[in-house]
Design a protein around this motif. Sequence first.
Motif, mmCIF file in Angstrom:
data_model
loop_
_atom_site.group_PDB
_atom_site.id
_atom_site.type_symbol
_atom_site.label_atom_id
_atom_site.label_comp_id
_atom_site.label_asym_id
_atom_site.label_seq_id
_atom_site.Cartn_x
_atom_site.Cartn_y
_atom_site.Cartn_z
ATOM 1 N N SER A 53 0.833 -1.207 0.000
ATOM 2 C CA SER A 53 0.000 0.000 0.000
ATOM 3 C C SER A 53 0.868 1.257 0.000
ATOM 4 N N CYS A 55 3.859 1.501 -1.367
ATOM 5 C CA CYS A 55 4.371 1.621 -2.741
ATOM 6 C C CYS A 55 3.310 2.208 -3.671
ATOM 7 N N GLN A 56 2.097 1.701 -3.548
ATOM 8 C CA GLN A 56 1.019 2.172 -4.414
ATOM 9 C C GLN A 56 0.714 3.647 -4.148
ATOM 10 N N LEU A 78 2.238 -0.465 -11.204
ATOM 11 C CA LEU A 78 0.941 -0.276 -10.557
ATOM 12 C C LEU A 78 0.064 -1.519 -10.651
ATOM 13 N N VAL A 81 1.465 -4.185 -8.193
ATOM 14 C CA VAL A 81 1.183 -3.809 -6.808
ATOM 15 C C VAL A 81 -0.297 -3.983 -6.493
ATOM 16 N N ALA A 82 -1.165 -3.545 -7.401
ATOM 17 C CA ALA A 82 -2.611 -3.603 -7.143
ATOM 18 C C ALA A 82 -3.108 -5.035 -7.011
#
Length: 182
Positions: A53, A55-56, A78, A81-82
């Motif tokens: 979270s 990183c995002q 992205l 990560v998501a």
Amino acid sequence: MIPSRGPTIITVRPVNKSGGINCCCCKCCTCLNLQFLKNEPGLLKIVQVLLGSFCQSLALNYGMGYSNDMGASFQSFLTAVAWCIMTTSLLLFCYVISEKTYSLVRQSLFETVFNSVASFSYLSSCSWLGYVVYIFLKPKYLVTPYFQAYPAMSAAYMVGGLVGIVHGYDAYKCYRYYKGYR
């Protein structure tokens, strides 16, 4: 002739009914498996969600304005990560709600494969993003005062690399659990 394999045996380990929240004189929400959050797999899941979270949030807050400069590497980062945060959060939620779910999913191959793919996704997208950030954002950082995108995106891919290592370690632990070594 293909040799036939015997039946697959799934062992449901005994459920410990010590879950829940201690109130002043009784125990509430005994359906919750809060003990999971205190052991190593639970802590690994919490670390994965929190660092992912982070990183995002860095990427969305500081990188969106320069997404055209970073191109597909930013989108790849992205996306990785998501989906990792989403799946890890779902696993964490299920494990806290049901100890049986933890016992069944952890001993299946799903979590081993998920953590392996998540580790690879994080490490590959972070290395690509790191290269692109260095090539395209560092020159802007050197000439533009108070240019925050370069340090923020550098932190994002470095912490993302750490999350990739944590997922790799979790994949190793899941594989050992899958094989019954504990």
